[in-house]
Design an enzyme around this catalytic site. Structure first.
Site: not given
Ligand code: TXE
Length: 479
Positions: A168, A243
């Protein structure tokens, strides 16, 4: 479209989500808004396909990875264009980093797989043979900042070790995952080995976490989401790799080569507009060189070209979305409230070759000084083009400041004294430290964080271990 059991399909209930280009605010695609029924079909297809895939030899699966690498290489430009359209990152970055590394991930794991030796442990009277098999069906959940780069970083070792996949991608950046699915389809990778289900995290992501057929979860994303992932998957005894976020320190010692340190600190802070978990979003600089360093650093930041991401000359594109832009701006407001001084940036930069575009999520690179290293802006992950600068007098202070966050992913140290740098590196609570460089990666090395930056490591042997189960067969020697 979803890709389930070798077929491109809509969500069962026909719902869709719109996918935006953050540089224009325009809709560029519509993707399925899938639900648990779609995940269930993907998991069932994967479960059916996995035994035959696992029965191939490691060499045969490595040969598949090579074919995938070759096919993606031919689509290098298409991948770069799609990534830029989805993320708003400069096309030069999409070409150099995203598209290239996606190919390299498959190439690397193919070669690494071929180098694996049978594992055996001899005793006086017996021999142990360690067999490795795929975990079964694995769920891969990936974020928006490096879409195909991070997805392929998981898909390649998962396939290599004999797993079938339910993937996903982020709902914000679905395009290149589709290119990957199309590529596997064209190559006729056996049906059901790779399945792609688009949709929202709390819907599709959650269903992946809960599906009992899926026995391993590899997740990259925010720390808050990681907590939900762990809370859901751990009681089901799924193998987990997390990660998560970072708040990494760039530590500049008094003997650092100034040009090299400035250049490295700019790259670490502003690559992909600071939207890389490894970004150096806090600069800790020795007080004796702080004013010289800061003057050169701010001058270099001001000289960066912000522009339409599709133009090769753009060094800074947009953030991932207007929502995220507003979140990052709220941190800039907070920095001012916390007593910080904005040395440059802090404003929406509606520039670019297509002319000012108020609908594009452009934010100029922002440098803030005068904040306590314990302030919220200096300790929370902003994930945007914002860096805070702090000074220290002693190495002990530098260590305390570097460790003063809940995160522990990466960091860099800039010094002419490599022994001192290495000694300092061992005091930083983090998974990765670079000395006189940043984001210099050997794919064999462990990648991952400590504290709230995650659990487990990816890369080389660590990825192979995560995506496999071992069975030790102890054979007694004949009498
Ligand atoms: O990430 P999410 P978001 C950090 C960064 C950013 C914050 C939020 O600070 O502002 O995270 O970003 C899926 N069950 N990073 O909201 O939500 C979602 O659909 C299962 C750091 O975009 O963590 C996506 O595919 N999955 C980071 C994935 O999780 C779920 C990179 C990541 O999204 C879910 C990106 C759930 N309940 C953001 N909710 C890095 N470490 O590089 C969401 N997802």
């Amino acid at each position: 479209m979803n890709y389930i059991d070798g077929t491109f399909v809509h969500a069962n209930d026909g719902q869709t989500l719109e996918n935006y280009n953050p540089a224009t605010g325009k809709v560029v695609a519509s993707i399925p808004r899938s639900q648990s029924a779609d995940v269930a079909q993907a998991a069932a297809a994967a479960k059916k396909a996995q035994p035959a895939w696992n029965a191939l030899s490691l060499k045969e699966r490595a040969a598949w990875l090579d074919k995938i690498a070759d096919a993606l290489q031919e689509k290098h430009e298409a991948i770069a264009q799609a990534e830029t359209m989805d993320t708003g990152k400069p096309i030069s970055l999409s070409r150099r980093v995203d598209a290239s590394r996606s190919v390299d991930n498959f190439r690397f794991f193919a070669e690494f797989g071929r180098l694996q030796k049978p594992m055996m442990f001899e005793m006086d009277d017996a021999v142990n043979h360690v067999h490795r098999n795929g975990l079964g069906v694995v769920g891969l959940i990936t974020p928006w900042n490096l879409p195909l780069y991070l997805l392929s970083w998981k898909v390649a070792p998962a396939l290599l070790m004999g797993n079938a996949i339910v993937a996903k991608p982020s709902e914000l950046t679905p395009l290149t995952a589709n290119i990957l699915a199309e590529t596997l389809d064209e190559l006729q990778v056996p049906k059901g080995v790779f399945n792609l289900v688009h949709g929202l995290g709390p819907e599709v992501g959650q269903a992946i976490l809960e599906d009992q057929r899926i026995t391993g979860i590899s997740f990259t994303g925010g720390t808050a989401t990681g907590r939900i992932v762990a809370a859901t998957a751990a009681p089901l005894f799924k193998k987990l790799s997390l990660e998560l976020g970072g708040k990494n320190a760039t530590i500049v010692l008094e003997d650092a080569d100034m040009d090299q340190a400035v250049n490295g600190a700019v790259r670490a802070a502003f690559t992909n507009s600071g939207q890389v978990c490894l970004c150096g979003s806090r600069i800790l600089v020795h007080a004796s060189i702080a004013s010289t360093f800061l003057a050169a650093f701010v001058a270099e930041v001001k000289s960066m070209t912000i522009g339409n991401p599709v133009e090769s000359s753009s060094q800074i594109g947009t953030l991932i979305s207007m929502d995220h832009l507003e979140k990052v701006e709220s941190y800039i407001d907070l920095a001012v409230e916390e007593g910080g001084t904005i040395l440059t940036g802090g404003t929406r930069a509606m520039t670019g070759a297509i002319g000012p575009n108020p609908d594009g999520a452009y934010l100029s690179p922002t440098v803030i000084s005068g904040l306590s290293h314990l302030s919220r802006c200096a300790t929370e992950e902003i994930f945007g083009p914002v860096v805070t600068v702090h000074t220290f007098e002693t190495l002990e202070q530098a260590t305390v400041m570097a460790n003063a966050t809940e995160y522990g992913l990466a960091g860099s140290i800039w010094t002419a004294d490599l022994e001192k740098g290495q000694a300092l590196a061992t005091t930083i609570e983090t998974g990765i430290v670079w000395i006189n460089t940043w984001l210099h990666r050997d794919l064999r090395t462990p990648f991952g964080g400590v504290k709230n930056s995650g659990v487990g490591r990816e890369g080389g042997q660590w990825s192979l271990e995560f995506f496999s189960e071992t069975t030790n067969v102890c054979v007694m020697n004949p009498k």
